[in-house]
Design a protein around this motif. Structure first.
Motif, PDB file in Angstrom:
ATOM      1  N   PHE A  22       0.838  -1.200   0.000  1.00 38.05           N
ATOM      2  CA  PHE A  22       0.000   0.000   0.000  1.00 38.05           C
ATOM      3  C   PHE A  22       0.874   1.252   0.000  1.00 38.05           C
ATOM      4  CE2 PHE A  22      -2.860  -3.215   1.590  1.00 38.05           C
ATOM      5  CZ  PHE A  22      -4.133  -2.824   1.182  1.00 38.05           C
ATOM      6  N   THR A  77       2.330   1.799  -3.357  1.00 40.60           N
ATOM      7  CA  THR A  77       1.285   2.290  -4.262  1.00 40.60           C
ATOM      8  C   THR A  77       1.020   3.767  -4.030  1.00 40.60           C
ATOM      9  OG1 THR A  77       0.297   0.075  -4.305  1.00 40.60           O
ATOM     10  CG2 THR A  77      -1.081   1.912  -5.054  1.00 40.60           C
ATOM     11  N   LEU A 126      -6.948   4.237  -0.590  1.00 34.92           N
ATOM     12  CA  LEU A 126      -8.008   3.383  -0.060  1.00 34.92           C
ATOM     13  C   LEU A 126      -9.394   3.828  -0.494  1.00 34.92           C
ATOM     14  CD1 LEU A 126      -6.631   2.829   3.566  1.00 34.92           C
ATOM     15  CD2 LEU A 126      -6.176   1.509   1.486  1.00 34.92           C
ATOM     16  N   LEU A 172     -10.367   3.308  -4.108  1.00 36.32           N
ATOM     17  CA  LEU A 172     -10.629   1.900  -4.408  1.00 36.32           C
ATOM     18  C   LEU A 172     -11.927   1.398  -3.789  1.00 36.32           C
ATOM     19  CD1 LEU A 172      -7.044   0.384  -4.029  1.00 36.32           C
ATOM     20  CD2 LEU A 172      -8.358   0.619  -6.153  1.00 36.32           C
ATOM     21  N   PHE A 203      -7.846  -3.869  -3.249  1.00 43.19           N
ATOM     22  CA  PHE A 203      -6.478  -3.428  -3.525  1.00 43.19           C
ATOM     23  C   PHE A 203      -5.738  -4.475  -4.358  1.00 43.19           C
ATOM     24  CE2 PHE A 203      -1.974  -3.477  -2.182  1.00 43.19           C
ATOM     25  CZ  PHE A 203      -1.593  -2.193  -2.560  1.00 43.19           C
TER      26      PHE A 203
END
Length: 399
Positions: free
Chosen positions: A99, A102, A223, A226, A278
Motif C-alpha cells: 500500500f 502504491t 483506499l 478503491l 487493492f
C-alpha cells in the motif's frame, strides 16, 4: 501489557511456496476468463482445524470479478465463542508495504516525486543534520530494502516511538530523524527494513506539504478511491470492539500492535474483502480515475530487481508453474499473520489471514493458499491432506 508492547516488532515475513499446485494447464491458463468453483469455506474449516489457530479467513480474487470465493472459520478470540466472519477486520502487518509503495506511485505519477527522488532533496530539507551518507539514497532504494536502512531500529529511537504522545506524523518525523542521525550500512544490498518504509512514508508526507500525515494520505489517495471503507491502523479492536483479537503463538490473546511511527511498514488493518479491492488493482483491474496514474506505474511496482532476492516495490517476486511471474508478501506483528499470492498473468490471487502469529499461523495461511491454488488448477484436489507428500511445503527461509 505496555512493557511487552515496547519490545514488540513487525517481524520479517518468511515466504513459503504453495508448490502443491500442479503446473500450468488449460485450467490455469484460462483462469483469466473463468475460474472453477472454489469452496473457500471448506478450505478455511479444514486448514484452521488442522493447524489449531483461533480463526482463519481466505479468499480467491480475480482481476475482473473481484472476490471469486471467500470463507472464514474459527473464533474471534479463544476466550469467547464469537465466530470470526469474512467481514471482520484482519491485521495486514507487512502487507501494508505494498500500500505504501502504491501511495508513492500516486505521487510519482503526479510529478511530486520521482523513483530516484533522494532523501536529501525531500526529508533532508527539513533535517539538515542527518548523516550525509543518507542524502543520495532514493525512494526506490527504500522501497526495495536496498537503502542501507537498519533491520532493527535504534533502541533509543524505538523506545521513544512507544512513548510518543504526539500526532502520528510528528512521532514518525522524530523516529525518522533519529534513524537518519546514524549512517546507513550497505547501500545497494538487500536488507529487509521497516525503518526504510518509515522513511519512505515520511518522504511522502514532506512532498505533500506536511499538512496531512501518511495515514490520511493513504486513506484519501489510495483506499477511498478503491472503495475501501472499513480500514484503520493499529489494533483492530480499537476501531471496532467486536473485531477479532490477536493471539500469541501459545493461543493467548495479546491484542497489541507496533507504534504508529512505522505505520508505513505494517500497521494497516481491514477485512479480507476490502483487501481484495487493492489486490484486484494490482492484478490490473480497471483503475478509478484517481488511480489511473498509479496504474501506469504498476510495471515499475512489480518490476524485479536485477539480483537476488529479485524483490519488487512493496512485494517479493517469484516464478511459479501455476502462475508464471507472481507477486507475494506476508505480514505479521507476531500476533497476527497474513499472506497474499498474486498471479497477474493469470488474472487471479489468493489471500489468507489468521488472528494468531507464529509458525502454526504461517503454515495455516500457506496451506490455505496452496489449497485454493490447487482448486483452481485441479478442482478435484481442493484441500490438501496432511498425509499427502504433495501437500507438504518446503522449509521456510528468510530470503
Amino acid at each position: 501489557m505496555l512493557r511487552a508492547a515496547r519490545v514488540f516488532v513487525v517481524v520479517f515475513p518468511v515466504f513459503t511456496s504453495p508448490v502443491a499446485a500442479p503446473a500450468a494447464s488449460a485450467d490455469t491458463a484460462g483462469a483469466r476468463d473463468a475460474l472453477p468453483p472454489v469452496d473457500a469455506a471448506a478450505i478455511a474449516r479444514e486448514v484452521r482445524a488442522r493447524h489449531e489457530v483461533p480463526g482463519l479467513v481466505c479468499a480467491v480474487v480475480t482481476k475482473d470479478g473481484g472476490i471469486h470465493a471467500i470463507g472464514a472459520d474459527g473464533r474471534r478470540a479463544v476466550e469467547n465463542d464469537a465466530a470470526i466472519t469474512m467481514h471482520d477486520r484482519m491485521h495486514l502487518g507487512s502487507c501494508t508495504k505494498a500500500f505504501t509503495a502504491t501511495l508513492a506511485a500516486v505521487f510519482v505519477a503526479e510529478g511530486a516525486l520521482r523513483w530516484d527522488s533522494s532523501i536529501g532533496e525531500t526529508v533532508g530539507l527539513t533535517l539538515p543534520d542527518i548523516d550525509p551518507a543518507w542524502r543520495p539514497v532514493t525512494l526506490e532504494q527504500l522501497l526495495r530494502h536496498r537503502a542501507g536502512a537498519p533491520a532493527n531500529a535504534d533502541p533509543k529511537a524505538w523506545a521513544a516511538a512507544w512513548t510518543c504522545a504526539e500526532s502520528p506524523g510528528a512521532c514518525r518525523a522524530a523516529f525518522v530523524e533519529a534513524t537518519l542521525a546514524k549512517a546507513p550500512v550497505g547501500i545497494g544490498t538487500f536488507a529487509y527494513s521497516n525503518q526504510g518504509y518509515a522513511i519512505a512514508g515520511r518522504m511522502i508526507e514532506v512532498v505533500a506539504g506536511e499538512s496531512k500525515d501518511y495515514e490520511t494520505l493513504l486513506a484519501e489517495r489510495v483506499l477511498e478511491p478503491l472503495g475501501i471503507k472499513r480500514f484503520g491502523f493499529g489494533v483492530p479492536t480499537k476501531a471496532e470492539a467486536s473485531s477479532p483479537a490477536g493471539h500469541a503463538e501459545a493461543r493467548r490473546v495479546q491484542d497489541i500492535d507496533n507504534p504508529n511511527s512505522i505505520a508505513p511498514a505494517g500497521t494497516l488493518h481491514m477485512p479480507v474483502g476490502e483487501w481484495a479491492k487493492f489486490i484486484a488493482f494490482h492484478l490490473g483491474a480497471k483503475a478509478p480515475a484517481a488511480l489511473e496514474g498509479a496504474a501506469r506505474e504498476l510495471p515499475k511496482l512489480h518490476g524485479r530487481a536485477k539480483d537476488a532476492p529479485y524483490e519488487a516495490l512493496g512485494w517479493r517476486s517469484a516464478t511459479r508453474p501455476w502462475g508464471g511471474n507472481v507477486l507475494t508478501h506476508a505480514g505479521s506483528n507476531t500476533v497476527w499473520y497474513c499472506v497474499a499470492w498474486l498471479a497477474p498473468e493469470k488474472g487471479f490471487a489468493v489471500l489468507a489471514a489468521a488472528n494468531q502469529g507464529g509458525d502454526a499461523a504461517a503454515k495455516a495461511c500457506d496451506d490455505a493458499c496452496a489449497a485454493m491454488i490447487r482448486a483452481i488448477a485441479k478442482p478435484a484436489a481442493a484441500v490438501p491432506k496432511p498425509s499427502d507428500p504433495a501437500a507438504a511445503q518446503p522449509s521456510t527461509t528468510q530470503e
